[in-house]
Design a protein around this motif. Structure first.
Motif, PDB file in Angstrom:
ATOM      1  N   UNK A 121       5.966  -1.112   3.280  1.00  0.00           N
ATOM      2  CA  UNK A 121       4.776  -1.365   4.117  1.00  0.00           C
ATOM      3  C   UNK A 121       4.488  -0.176   5.036  1.00  0.00           C
ATOM      4  N   UNK A 175      -7.548  -4.984   6.362  1.00  0.00           N
ATOM      5  CA  UNK A 175      -6.241  -5.383   5.851  1.00  0.00           C
ATOM      6  C   UNK A 175      -5.131  -4.362   6.031  1.00  0.00           C
ATOM      7  N   UNK A 176      -5.464  -3.195   6.559  1.00  0.00           N
ATOM      8  CA  UNK A 176      -4.480  -2.123   6.657  1.00  0.00           C
ATOM      9  C   UNK A 176      -3.344  -2.514   7.617  1.00  0.00           C
ATOM     10  N   UNK A 177      -2.132  -2.108   7.242  1.00  0.00           N
ATOM     11  CA  UNK A 177      -0.955  -2.421   8.058  1.00  0.00           C
ATOM     12  C   UNK A 177      -1.030  -1.654   9.382  1.00  0.00           C
ATOM     13  N   UNK A 182      -1.635  -7.029   9.964  1.00  0.00           N
ATOM     14  CA  UNK A 182      -2.676  -6.402   9.163  1.00  0.00           C
ATOM     15  C   UNK A 182      -3.985  -6.522   9.931  1.00  0.00           C
ATOM     16  N   UNK A 183      -4.762  -5.449   9.883  1.00  0.00           N
ATOM     17  CA  UNK A 183      -6.055  -5.468  10.559  1.00  0.00           C
ATOM     18  C   UNK A 183      -6.983  -6.403   9.786  1.00  0.00           C
TER      19      UNK A 183
END
Lengths: 557, 166, 97
Positions: free
Chosen positions: C81, C13-15, C8-9
């Protein structure tokens, strides 16, 4: 409702600055993820499957229209236009960026809200009966005490690093709508023989992988001792609770392993030894906080509403709505209106920004500026004149909010499950959607009657499945979702954990299994007045087990 | 390892003694609680300053009878998430009136300094470089408004109105 | 079993998935398919610096099945995800597919 004074506002601003600094230090790399995690959790920020999730506290489930409008704004600006109300009177946003969270918290602070202690091993959002201050059966409004507990437990220096999370819930009525016996501490307002009001105190309840119903540790606690007694319980827990295994770290395990009687003695000894008079609650302070929760000035109205009667006569859909979604208010001519967030086939607990704004507007126009969030993932307008129901109904219907199913089979509690949650082992929401579609909110649902289905997508039991009349637990077996059923659970004053039916069912079959349980119940009940829970308690598991597992071997059910 | 006490880094005049080591007759040692329990008779008549190191599993009852004998109590924080010492510290200060040095040792990190101070700790053994740097810069993150009385804190105006009574 | 590394960034938080060359990409189809355990181990060694530099968190490898040029996660959790919530077809990565 409670309004922040200067001190409260400064406190939240202070905390916002502290957390903004921690976010900056994390983004700059000064804090490692391990060091930061505990701070982000203590401010409601999780990392979920797709992104961060922000959990915002709605203390004791009470909201003003201004606050709900702000949540709508946050949904639109920082999320994807919706929010999710949870079983702990919180709202969760599923898509915020970490770098935006200080700004979101700033927006919340402007309407006297925050995300403090909505996660982490500390005292969590204090919950209460969503009908508080309006229910016909109430002894006293529990929210002033909930607010006092909220303040006392906020950034408590001694109790910020507990063995595990710690949840408080309060009920002001003999009928428990707040599930207090499955909380770490549950407080029930009671009257003693002298007619004084105080608390019966329950300790050690909880769900999760080792579900336990709380033990009554005190029959009567005087209100002035509320904080001192709570401190005694939490202190014993902080010192003695297990820290070697997070699955055995809740107070319920301590009570179980230490023995309830030994726990009671330890708490009473600690309570007796504490001489910190500063924790004794003066009546003047109880009165001061209670004044914020003074009931609105409701004008007198006839107990029977002509407007309601007339509309009911011409509109059966409205009649069904009035029958299911309006509960008895203590003042004649008024009702407690449940706005179901369980549209047929919808996602339990989700509300769009537009829906939130509509509810805010209705609360202003018809509801004395009050909104409640229930642990059953619905919204409530607690003071509605029955005469206004037709107008409210029409407005709700236009936004898809007039589902007439409060307390019926499609009023399902569901955790987010594997669609969002990084802990989940199976999906929950789609199961809820399919059950809801199967039974809908028409005559069949009414015929089935009072029914609480609760679904969790993992053993942590955020969906309260153990205390559902029918509980569904989603697990993973050999890479495949499987759903275990429990029957006969209840979260009210007759709190009981459900019994497991037997082997689980596949994602495809679970809705059929629920239908089998329901049909079996309808077939064996003595009359429509015998609801599922009573019928189950009368006949036990055997007929359900037979129907569920012997169908293929010639059962005719 | 440095010692932070009362707002600055100070020389540590105490010597930590581990299990099985000889103890200096001059005192000023921090010894394990188990050592004290074994040797307390031998030091009963002595007036040398003694410090004890208390692991989080121990209860106050294990040493409270000898409290006046200790000039220093070091409470071990095995992991920064372990909050037992916060309760122990408050009990020592508030209920038992301990006036000596209350030292946090183990995983002591900058974000826990404020709650520890509020629970009655007054000395901190620091080994984390980020914590060291922040303390050197005089930066202790935390809040300035509290809803609860802390150890040895005067009630804040507005905190809880009835706390104004002193 | 082939694997892909995901994380996750930190900032939002993006996958994200690791592409060959070390970039972090948002779509699984752009990710590097690691054919065996030794390839995974080697790639995991290379992402260490991204964790230390605080670009990504929660780094883990997951199983994928490759059919032609289509890559599909093996486990439901990883499918969700890689696509987004099954309950909201308009949310998450599936919205861009």
């Amino acid at each position: 409702m409670y309004r922040y004074d200067e001190f409260d506002a400064a406190f939240v601003a202070d905390r916002l600055n502290q957390f903004s600094d921690q976010v900056q230090r994390r983004l700059s790399g000064e804090l490692t993820e391990e060091q930061f995690r505990i701070h982000r959790l203590m401010n409601g920020v999780y990392l979920q499957l797709h992104a961060y999730m922000l959990r915002i506290a709605i203390p004791y489930g009470t909201l003003s229209p201004r606050q709900l409008r702000k949540l709508a704004h946050i949904a639109r600006r920082y999320d994807k236009g919706f929010g999710h109300f949870t079983t702990r009177q919180n709202i969760q946003f599923n898509w915020p960026a970490l770098k935006d969270i200080p700004a979101i918290l700033g927006e919340l602070a402007s309407v006297e809200m925050h995300a403090i202690q909505t996660s982490g091993n500390c005292i969590r959002n204090v919950t209460a009966d969503h009908f508080a201050g309006a229910a016909a059966d109430e002894i006293e409004d529990p929210r002033p005490y909930a607010e006092i507990l909220r303040q006392w437990s906020s950034i408590h220096p001694e109790f910020t690093y507990l063995p595990r999370k710690f949840k408080l819930a309060l009920s002001g009525s003999p009928h428990d709508r707040a599930a207090i016996q499955v909380h770490d501490i549950g407080y029930q307002l009671v009257k003693n023989d002298k007619g004084d009001t105080g608390f019966a105190v329950f300790v050690g309840g909880g769900l999760g992988r080792t579900p336990m119903v709380g033990h009554k540790i005190r029959d009567f606690l005087a209100p002035q001792d509320l904080l001192a007694y709570t401190q005694a319980i939490v202190r014993v827990y902080n010192l003695e609770g297990r820290r070697d295994n997070k699955y055995k770290a809740r107070i319920k395990i301590l009570v179980h392993e230490k023995g309830f009687e030994a726990m009671r003695e330890a708490v009473e000894a600690e309570f007796a030894a504490d001489k910190n008079e500063l924790l004794a609650l003066p009546q003047s302070e109880i009165d001061r906080i209670s004044a914020y929760f003074a009931p609105p000035d409701l004008e007198e109205r006839p107990a029977q509403s002509q407007a309601l009667t007339a509309r009911r006569a011409s509109d059966p859909a409205f009649g069904a709505f009035a029958d299911t979604n309006v509960a008895k208010h203590r003042q004649p001519g008024y009702g407690l209106l449940t706005i179901s967030l369980k549209p047929i086939g919808g996602i339990p607990g989700d509300a769009t920004a537009e829906q939130m704004e509509l509810v805010a507007e209705l609360a202003e126009t018809f509801g004395h500026d009050e909104i409640r969030v229930s642990h059953e993932q619905n919204l409530v307008l607690p003071h509605v004149a029955l005469d206004d129901l037709p107008a409210i109904y029409d407005a709700l219907a236009a936004q898809g909010l007039a589902t007439a199913n409060a307390g019926l089979i499609s009023d399902i509690i569901s955790c987010p499950g594997m669609d969002y949650c990084s802990l989940a082992t199976a999906r929950s929401i789609p199961v809820a959607q399919r059950i809801s579609e199967r039974f809908a909110d028409g005559p069949r649902a009414k015929e089935i009657g009072a029914m609480k289905i609760k679904i969790s997508g993992c053993i942590n039991a955020c969906g309260h499945h153990h205390v559902g009349h029918i509980g569904i637990l989603g697990l993973e077996r050999k890479g495949v979702e499987t759903y275990q059923l429990t029957l006969g659970g209840s979260a009210d004053e007759g709190c009981k954990l459900g019994d497991i039916t037997g082997p689980g069912f596949s994602y495809e079959d679970v809705v059929d299994a629920i239908e089998t349980v329901v049909d079996t119940y309808v077939g064996l009940r003595t009359s429509a007045d015998e609801d599922f829970l009573r019928a189950y308690r009368r006949v036990g598991m055997a007929p359900f087990k037979k129907a569920l597992y012997e169908r293929d071997s010639g059962s005719d059910i | 390892m440095t010692l932070y006490k009362n707002g600055s880094f100070v020389h540590d005049s105490w010597i930590t003694i581990h299990e099985g080591e000889e103890i200096s007759p001059a005192g000023h040692v921090i010894a394990p609680l188990s050592w004290w329990q074994a040797e307390r008779q031998a030091f009963a008549e002595s007036h040398v300053p003694i410090g004890i190191r208390v692991e989080p599993g121990a209860t106050i009852d294990d040493f409270i009878a000898d409290l006046p004998r200790f000039a220093l109590i070091a409470l071990v924080i095995p992991k920064f998430q372990d909050g037992r010492a916060y309760s122990t510290a408050r009990l020592l200060r508030e209920r038992h009136g301990f006036k000596g040095e209350l030292r946090a040792i183990g995983e002591v990190l900058i974000d826990q300094i404020q709650p520890m101070l509020r629970c009655g700790f007054d000395a901190f053994e620091i080994s984390d470089p980020v914590t060291q740097a922040a303390l050197e810069a005089g930066r202790i993150p935390g809040v300035t408004h509290f809803y609860q009385p802390g150890v040895n804190e005067a009630p804040q105006a507005g905190a809880r109105p009835w706390l104004r009574q002193v | 079993m082939s694997q892909v590394i995901s994380a996750n960034r930190l900032s939002d938080g993006i996958v994200v998935f690791r592409a060959s060359g070390g970039a972090w990409v948002e779509q699984l189809r752009d990710a590097e398919i690691l054919p065996d355990a030794s390839a995974v181990k080697a790639a995991m060694g290379l992402v260490e610096k991204d964790v230390l530099a605080n670009h990504v968190i929660e780094v883990a490898a997951f199983d994928v099945a490759v059919k032609g040029d289509h890559v599909e996660p093996v486990h439901l959790r990883d499918k969700i995800r890689a696509k987004g919530p099954t309950t909201h077809p308009d949310h998450g990565k599936q919205a861009a597919l």
